[in-house]
Design an enzyme around this catalytic site. Sequence first.
Site, mmCIF file in Angstrom:
data_model
loop_
_atom_site.group_PDB
_atom_site.id
_atom_site.type_symbol
_atom_site.label_atom_id
_atom_site.label_comp_id
_atom_site.label_asym_id
_atom_site.label_seq_id
_atom_site.Cartn_x
_atom_site.Cartn_y
_atom_site.Cartn_z
ATOM 1 N N GLU A 88 0.885 -1.169 0.000
ATOM 2 C CA GLU A 88 0.000 0.000 0.000
ATOM 3 C C GLU A 88 0.918 1.213 0.000
ATOM 4 O OE1 GLU A 88 -2.612 0.221 3.405
ATOM 5 O OE2 GLU A 88 -3.387 2.178 2.807
ATOM 6 N N ASP A 115 -4.693 10.397 9.577
ATOM 7 C CA ASP A 115 -3.445 9.774 10.004
ATOM 8 C C ASP A 115 -2.889 10.361 11.283
ATOM 9 O OD1 ASP A 115 -2.751 7.711 8.032
ATOM 10 O OD2 ASP A 115 -2.944 9.375 6.624
ATOM 11 N N TYR A 151 -11.208 -3.087 3.429
ATOM 12 C CA TYR A 151 -10.222 -2.723 4.444
ATOM 13 C C TYR A 151 -11.007 -2.387 5.711
ATOM 14 C CZ TYR A 151 -6.173 -0.117 6.378
ATOM 15 O OH TYR A 151 -5.139 0.356 7.149
#
Lengths: 297, 404
Positions: free
Chosen positions: A56, A67, A182
């Site tokens: 990824e 993040d 995911y």
Amino acid sequence: MTARAGGEARIDARFAQLRDEGRAGLIAFVTAGDPDLATSLDVCKALAANGADIIELGMPFTDPMADGPAIQRANLRALRSGTTVARTLEMLRAFRTFDAETPVVLMGYFNPIYRYGVARFLPDALAAGCDGLIVVDLPPEEDDELCLPTRQAGMSFVRLATPTTDDRRLPAVLENTSGFVYYVSMAGITGVGAPDAGVVKRSVARIRASTDLPIAVGFGIRTADQAAAIAEFADAAVVGSAFVDCIGDTAKSGGDVATAAGNLARELSAGIRGARRKHGRHAGSGATSGQGGMGRR
Amino acid sequence: MSDKRNSYRTGPDERGHFGMFGGRFVAETLMPLILELEEAYTAAKADPEFARDLEYYFKHYVGRPSPLYFAQRLTEHLGGAKIYFKRDELNHTGAHKINNCIGQILLAVRMGRKRIIAETGAGQHGVATATVAALFGLPCTVYMGATDIERQQPNVFRMKLLGAEVKPVTSGSQTLKDAMNEALRDWVTNVADTFYIIGTVAGPHPYPELVRDFQSVIGRETRAQLLEAEGRGPDSLVACIGGGSNAMGLFHEFLDDEGVEIYGVEAAGHGIETGEHAASLTAGKPGVLHGNRTYLLQDDDGQILEAHSISAGLDYPGIGPEHSYLHDSGRVKYVAVTDTEALEAFQMCARLEGILPALEPAHALAQVRKLAPGLPADHLLVMNMCGRGDKDIFIVARALGEEL
């Protein structure tokens, strides 16, 4: 779809292979251009050579809202080294001259792709050897923007399902997803906290009841033991912040970044490969419960 | 009145779009929360009790209606249009921000949320959020860029006095956009109990709509007050724009009044040509950030650029999506004013009207200074005095070379 297995097909082939081998995969996340593009290419090669089943590859952005601090810093290192969307694709193209098998999923935020132009980005990404996209800030409500065109272009659009994705919403999240799903192991940002494998296992079972797609689990997985615990029931474990920390720390101390990243990949991969051998009979996957692991297919 | 097709007031559509702008560009984790907020807001809008509560707090706590004041000496000095100030700087906490915060905290309480978070630039929204959190007895965390904390010390201390925790943000440019990133990271981590009070008409749908609606009281009052004072509506409106909530609050009421000229004033910082500014519409391009598509300051690779303005409240590289729509449709004229021009206007207002404007509306005032002299004496111009300047005296002192 082209005869040669690129794009979505390369991801499908890799999961088919994992299924045959009766194990989960390691998805290794690194940011393109961290700490610079040449090193980053070496890192990708080292990851693939040391057990990363899927790479990824993060496309850096100034404002990575989903993040945590580790990947924020990686984004800044990459941007400082001059990484752009175009240069990321160049690097991927270079990687493909060494490796035609390992799927590469580009991960990022929408704005750099939007600025590059969706109509131009998709053929360029496919030609560079990209197999799928993960774009954090594009929920199903915005599928027209990139998800549907990506699938038309022959690449996967990997959607994130999260702890807040309830049963009412899950079908919408799964509808246009391809390649794999995911599962975000906890509400939060990357690299902070550790998931409770038991809770995650129940969530993965819930999603598995609604889709035949492989399910990868990420967020908060840093060690071989954690990866192994996830690998008992998920089809892949995603490790990100541990890799970018390793890259950042090694670069800072003047060490060999690619070797360090490769070593970490080998360690994590060993954990994952050992998971079902060690716990196979008791893991409750596939054969016994009928709703976990690769045994379902 | 215009028919629906030609109306500028119908947005957003059910997907949160104003033309091509707006939308819901957020991580999946937040999507269910945003849908829930939309549902709660739709229900609240239909509930007379919500409207009564809002009106109660506007009147008895905020001090609404704010006056519409004829700035006679400024009018005489500039020698043209008749200038009115909408005095939202007289609200409790000293700015228009409280209007929105009252609305959102009432929603938070309706939704049973137990914790409040917010981002702030100049600190005005942070203070307003800390204020309503104290009023309703909810714990409050405010994210503020480290750079802004340094230049807005009085507001940081006010928030602390009000019981809020001020968390410094040291990532990126350490200003408003980074504070918003950090607030979003908090929200995505604390999904179960937290309500995010966004301070401007930006962010994912339904925020731009609901913040606009709560601020629209400014325009509604202006119409009624001007009618009383002059027997008619305004000829032009002027407001400053960072994210653009005070401007949307004034403009929305008048968007379909064809004769009304509307000016939004962005921060040109050191000058557009220097690249050090915050003028997203004047010098930016459409992009996606913080949950919406809108004009952004960005480079060719789609990386967000740092904004600059002497006014911390305008120091943001984006703008509310409805402004982007009004810009592209040509309904509102967007102009930019430099730090220096804003400082001159600040001093002019202090001397002529005995009002210290915040540096944000000082930008609007600088535009008024350019416009008014060329307009006839019967031209009615309304400027939104959206904040008071007490918080800015240290910055102004430094800019003028004074030691405090």
